[in-house]
Design a protein around this motif. Structure first.
Motif, mmCIF file in Angstrom:
data_model
loop_
_atom_site.group_PDB
_atom_site.id
_atom_site.type_symbol
_atom_site.label_atom_id
_atom_site.label_comp_id
_atom_site.label_asym_id
_atom_site.label_seq_id
_atom_site.Cartn_x
_atom_site.Cartn_y
_atom_site.Cartn_z
ATOM 1 N N ILE A 156 -7.733 -0.356 1.753
ATOM 2 C CA ILE A 156 -7.743 0.835 0.894
ATOM 3 C C ILE A 156 -6.498 0.778 0.014
ATOM 4 O O ILE A 156 -5.371 0.698 0.522
ATOM 5 C CB ILE A 156 -7.768 2.133 1.721
ATOM 6 C CG1 ILE A 156 -9.055 2.216 2.539
ATOM 7 C CG2 ILE A 156 -7.644 3.351 0.807
ATOM 8 C CD1 ILE A 156 -9.113 3.416 3.456
ATOM 9 N N TYR A 157 -6.734 0.830 -1.298
ATOM 10 C CA TYR A 157 -5.637 0.847 -2.267
ATOM 11 C C TYR A 157 -5.434 2.271 -2.771
ATOM 12 O O TYR A 157 -6.414 2.981 -3.057
ATOM 13 C CB TYR A 157 -5.941 -0.072 -3.443
ATOM 14 C CG TYR A 157 -5.857 -1.544 -3.113
ATOM 15 C CD1 TYR A 157 -4.675 -2.253 -3.283
ATOM 16 C CD2 TYR A 157 -6.972 -2.232 -2.631
ATOM 17 C CE1 TYR A 157 -4.599 -3.603 -2.980
ATOM 18 C CE2 TYR A 157 -6.903 -3.582 -2.328
ATOM 19 C CZ TYR A 157 -5.709 -4.251 -2.507
ATOM 20 O OH TYR A 157 -5.633 -5.592 -2.203
ATOM 21 N N ASN A 158 -4.169 2.664 -2.853
ATOM 22 C CA ASN A 158 -3.813 3.979 -3.374
ATOM 23 C C ASN A 158 -3.201 3.778 -4.758
ATOM 24 O O ASN A 158 -2.131 3.187 -4.905
ATOM 25 C CB ASN A 158 -2.812 4.670 -2.439
ATOM 26 C CG ASN A 158 -2.602 6.123 -2.800
ATOM 27 O OD1 ASN A 158 -2.990 6.578 -3.874
ATOM 28 N ND2 ASN A 158 -1.998 6.885 -1.897
ATOM 29 N N LEU A 159 -3.885 4.295 -5.790
ATOM 30 C CA LEU A 159 -3.412 4.105 -7.161
ATOM 31 C C LEU A 159 -2.155 4.899 -7.464
ATOM 32 O O LEU A 159 -1.477 4.625 -8.458
ATOM 33 C CB LEU A 159 -4.519 4.486 -8.151
ATOM 34 C CG LEU A 159 -5.847 3.736 -7.996
ATOM 35 C CD1 LEU A 159 -6.820 4.190 -9.068
ATOM 36 C CD2 LEU A 159 -5.639 2.233 -8.067
ATOM 37 N N MET A 195 -3.362 -3.165 -11.673
ATOM 38 C CA MET A 195 -3.635 -4.553 -11.309
ATOM 39 C C MET A 195 -3.112 -4.815 -9.895
ATOM 40 O O MET A 195 -1.945 -4.564 -9.610
ATOM 41 C CB MET A 195 -2.970 -5.503 -12.308
ATOM 42 C CG MET A 195 -3.270 -6.971 -12.061
ATOM 43 S SD MET A 195 -2.384 -8.062 -13.196
ATOM 44 C CE MET A 195 -3.033 -7.511 -14.759
ATOM 45 N N PHE A 196 -4.013 -5.278 -9.015
ATOM 46 C CA PHE A 196 -3.659 -5.618 -7.642
ATOM 47 C C PHE A 196 -4.215 -7.009 -7.340
ATOM 48 O O PHE A 196 -5.352 -7.321 -7.711
ATOM 49 C CB PHE A 196 -4.234 -4.604 -6.645
ATOM 50 C CG PHE A 196 -3.816 -3.182 -6.895
ATOM 51 C CD1 PHE A 196 -2.627 -2.685 -6.395
ATOM 52 C CD2 PHE A 196 -4.629 -2.337 -7.656
ATOM 53 C CE1 PHE A 196 -2.244 -1.373 -6.632
ATOM 54 C CE2 PHE A 196 -4.254 -1.032 -7.892
ATOM 55 C CZ PHE A 196 -3.053 -0.552 -7.388
ATOM 56 N N LYS A 200 0.475 4.934 -5.610
ATOM 57 C CA LYS A 200 1.640 4.174 -5.170
ATOM 58 C C LYS A 200 1.780 2.930 -6.035
ATOM 59 O O LYS A 200 0.808 2.184 -6.232
ATOM 60 C CB LYS A 200 1.492 3.785 -3.696
ATOM 61 C CG LYS A 200 1.483 5.000 -2.770
ATOM 62 C CD LYS A 200 1.422 4.585 -1.322
ATOM 63 C CE LYS A 200 1.451 5.806 -0.409
ATOM 64 N NZ LYS A 200 1.396 5.431 1.024
ATOM 65 N N PRO A 201 2.981 2.674 -6.530
ATOM 66 C CA PRO A 201 3.141 1.586 -7.507
ATOM 67 C C PRO A 201 3.072 0.185 -6.914
ATOM 68 O O PRO A 201 2.790 -0.755 -7.627
ATOM 69 C CB PRO A 201 4.535 1.855 -8.091
ATOM 70 C CG PRO A 201 5.275 2.582 -6.997
ATOM 71 C CD PRO A 201 4.242 3.396 -6.288
ATOM 72 N N PRO A 261 -10.149 10.390 -6.294
ATOM 73 C CA PRO A 261 -10.440 9.240 -7.176
ATOM 74 C C PRO A 261 -9.329 8.205 -7.236
ATOM 75 O O PRO A 261 -9.492 7.188 -7.900
ATOM 76 C CB PRO A 261 -10.648 9.902 -8.545
ATOM 77 C CG PRO A 261 -9.904 11.189 -8.469
ATOM 78 C CD PRO A 261 -9.996 11.643 -7.058
ATOM 79 N N TYR A 262 -8.223 8.438 -6.542
ATOM 80 C CA TYR A 262 -7.147 7.452 -6.532
ATOM 81 C C TYR A 262 -7.251 6.504 -5.338
ATOM 82 O O TYR A 262 -6.442 5.575 -5.206
ATOM 83 C CB TYR A 262 -5.780 8.154 -6.508
ATOM 84 C CG TYR A 262 -5.624 9.171 -5.400
ATOM 85 C CD1 TYR A 262 -5.166 8.797 -4.143
ATOM 86 C CD2 TYR A 262 -5.935 10.505 -5.608
ATOM 87 C CE1 TYR A 262 -5.032 9.710 -3.126
ATOM 88 C CE2 TYR A 262 -5.806 11.445 -4.600
ATOM 89 C CZ TYR A 262 -5.353 11.048 -3.358
ATOM 90 O OH TYR A 262 -5.227 11.970 -2.359
ATOM 91 N N LEU A 263 -8.241 6.712 -4.460
ATOM 92 C CA LEU A 263 -8.439 5.844 -3.299
ATOM 93 C C LEU A 263 -9.589 4.878 -3.576
ATOM 94 O O LEU A 263 -10.703 5.305 -3.903
ATOM 95 C CB LEU A 263 -8.736 6.663 -2.044
ATOM 96 C CG LEU A 263 -7.600 7.561 -1.533
ATOM 97 C CD1 LEU A 263 -8.053 8.335 -0.310
ATOM 98 C CD2 LEU A 263 -6.356 6.728 -1.204
#
Length: 643
Positions: free
Chosen positions: A330-333, A299-300, A335-336, A316-318
């Motif tokens: 760009i969100y990096n999954l 959740m962001f 990183k918490p 797939p984490y970007l």
């Protein structure tokens, strides 16, 4: 043999004397016994008593002989006395004891439907469930917690902290006291977060187990249920509702983007924003899994609404995201933290209008990640990740052809075209299509920034989606708020098929398993599934799928491997639907798909349709679609996106 008169035994002389017959007198005379004088008087005083209904027998009947076999058994004794047999360990009658038993064939009892005769109730069969696993490691520990042991533990902890501080001092110069306090807080927070991460991983597994038990019937339908009515329907299918995804924090936000993860097939990303541009607020990026429909995996939140997103195929984490305020991020999954890893700014060339679509592309010559974005400001921008910042390059600027205006000073102004959607060719890397707010579609190239390769007069209103066919390299599809879905050959400027859906079309998507199947969603809450190989004139499935009647569907996406689709509406609901067998028929002899990450093996049935097109005129082509009345719809009734 005894005569009939000798029926009674000799042991009863009184009874014989009472009933004196002819036979007894004869026998007394023959025996020659002398009878006393008082006997006659006694006999005369005796009178024979006969019942009134006694039969009078003739001499022949009296002389008739009857055979009787005398045994030692008492004839008046009961014959069915039950006695306990110690040999058989059960109660049996005397007849059964006398007669020898014959061995009977033993019937096998039904183990799955067994009932005792005494109770007549069903006994459920016992089932043993066993699992083999490695035993958890065990260790015996015993200690006495006294004062000096507690003191030693505190001293060890202080020594560890001092060692870590010495290492940090060796690396960096001595900081101020305020810096030291901040470092102490940071280390304590890091230790707490490590513990929380370990606990959250176990809690997430438990949450998935509880949800799978709660939604077990839906999971069974997803895995095994096939609509049996499809065998009796003539080329018509249905959609089975499965899970419903919703989050309270994104309750009043529209679904503005949907995208499946290319590696984890049960994971999909959802973008939340608003198409009501007079009421713009925050945005949210949520990632759901089919294994846990009750709560998102990630959740962001963002200050501006999210209008589009795309997940990288190789990483797939970007997740690339486009915002309403013109920024891309760009969100990096991995990183918490909730902030994006990369974000554009006014200095780095952000868009001045909402970003309507983003697409990841292949890495550049220096192996840097890059993606493209399109916005209403008319710019198509290529963004490259160089070290820790986003570098932009304007690929093309959209201009409205043939509509120049002259200023009194003699200058000519070219109106800017507003881009709303774009898609890159599956095989030709440099070629892509751009849909505009004016209803036109431009075929562009990355190499030419000042000229279009071709222009299509596609729709009367804004183009919402443009999508290339994953199998046929010449075919693409477009939809608009003018109620129509059109299928094109990019070498021809007129559409091959026009479908009027009687409501504003929010989104269309090609199926990953067939070149002739696609789905569309409309603002009246209906999902439409077409299969050109089955019916070229109308949809083979028209079904209302919205959670409520007033909800408007905005987006649809096919799962890459499972026969399901996800549909989003303007109230923040995502509904998962399973396609019936008639909606996912695979044509025979299909080639490998050109879409990266898709592993279906299926055909290109549109080739036969393309061969028919050159013989048809524009009027004939438009006539292929039923109900294709090209009227201008009411803007309020159609519920289109006013950009």
């Amino acid at each position: 043999m005894l005569p009939a008169s000798a029926k009674a035994p000799h042991k009863q002389p009184r009874k014989q004397s009472i009933s004196i017959g002819r036979g007894t007198r004869k026998r007394d005379e023959d025996s020659g016994t002398e009878v006393g004088e008082g006997t006659d008087e006694w006999a005369q005083s005796k009178a024979t008593v006969r019942p009134p209904d006694q039969l009078e027998l003739t001499d022949a009947e009296l002389k008739e002989e009857f055979t009787r076999i005398l045994t030692a058994n008492n004839p008046h004794a009961p014959q069915n006395i039950v006695r306990y047999s110690f040999k058989a360990a059960e109660k049996v009658t005397e007849e059964e004891l006398m007669t020898p038993k014959q061995p009977q064939e033993r019937k096998l009892t039904n183990q799955f439907n067994f009932s005792e005769r005494a109770s007549q109730t069903f006994n459920n069969p016992l089932r043993d469930r066993e699992c083999q696993m490695e035993p958890p490691p065990r260790r015996n520990f015993s200690a006495t917690a006294n004062q000096w042991k507690i003191y030693d533990a505190y001293v060890e902890e202080l020594e560890k902290r001092e060692k870590t501080k010495e290492k940090e001092k060796a690396k960096t110069p001595v900081a101020k006291k305020s810096g030291k306090m901040a470092m102490r807080k940071l280390t304590s927070m890091e230790s707490q977060t490590d513990d929380i991460i370990k606990l959250s991983h176990a809690a997430k597994i438990m949450e998935r187990m509880v949800n799978q038990n709660t939604y077990d019937d839906i999971a069974q339908d997803f895995k095994y249920y096939e609509d049996p009515a499809d065998e009796y329907r003539d080329q018509v299918g249905t959609l089975l509702p499965l899970w419903k995804f919703q989050n309270d924090k994104a309750k009043r936000l529209s679904i503005t983007a949907l995208c499946w993860n290319p590696k984890y097939r049960d994971l999909f990303a959802v973008g939340h924003g608003s198409y009501d541009f007079m009421k713009q607020s925050r945005g949210m990026l949520l990632l759901y899994s089919l294994k846990n429909p009750s709560f998102p995996e990630y959740m962001f939140s963002s200050d501006s609404g999210i209008m589009c997103l795309d997940i990288h195929v190789d990483h797939p984490y970007l997740v690339a995201v486009g915002h309403y305020d013109g920024n891309v991020a760009i969100y990096n999954l991995k990183k918490p933290h909730s902030q994006p890893s990369f974000r554009s700014s006014a200095k780095s060339g952000k868009h001045s209008d909402p970003v309507w679509q983003v697409k990841w592309q292949k890495d550049d010559m220096d192996q840097n990640l890059n993606f493209f974005s399109v916005s209403s400001d008319g710019r198509i921008v290529s963004w490259t990740l160089v070290k820790s910042e986003l570098v932009h390059v304007d690929v093309i600027k959209l201009k409205v052809e043939g509509s120049t205006t002259e200023v009194p000073e003699g200058l000519q102004l070219h109106p800017v075209g507003c881009g709303t959607a774009f898609d890159f060719h599956k095989e030709i890397d440099y070629m892509f299509l751009v849909g505009t707010e004016e209803g036109k579609i431009y075929k562009c190239s990355k190499s030419y920034s000042s000229q279009f390769l071709d222009t299509y007069d596609a729709h009367n209103m804004a183009v919402d989606t443009v999508s290339w066919n994953p199998y046929h390299t010449k075919v693409f599809m477009s939809c608009s708020s003018d109620w129509t879905v059109k299928i094109w050959d990019h070498t021809i400027k007129t559409p091959m098929f026009i479908y009027d859906l009687n409501s504003a079309v929010g989104d269309v998507a090609w199926a990953p398993y067939s070149s002739t199947v696609f789905a569309a969603v409309t603002t009246d809450g209906k999902a439409h599934v077409f299969d050109l190989a089955v019916n070229k004139y109308e949809a083979i499935c028209n079904q209302p799928v919205a959670a409520k009647k007033k909800n408007k569907l905005t987006h649809v996406q096919f799962n890459p491997i499972h026969p399901i689709i996800i549909v989003g509406d303007d109230r923040g609901h995502i509904i998962c639907l399973k396609l019936s067998p008639n909606l996912r028929k695979m044509p025979k002899g299909q080639p490998q798909p050109t879409t990266p990450g898709v592993t279906w093996t299926i055909p290109s049935a549109l080739m036969g349709l393309l061969t028919l097109f050159p013989t048809l005129g524009m009027s004939d082509t438009a006539g292929l679609a039923p109900n294709s009345t090209h009227c201008q719809p009411d803007l309020k009734a159609s519920g289109e996106r006013t950009r």
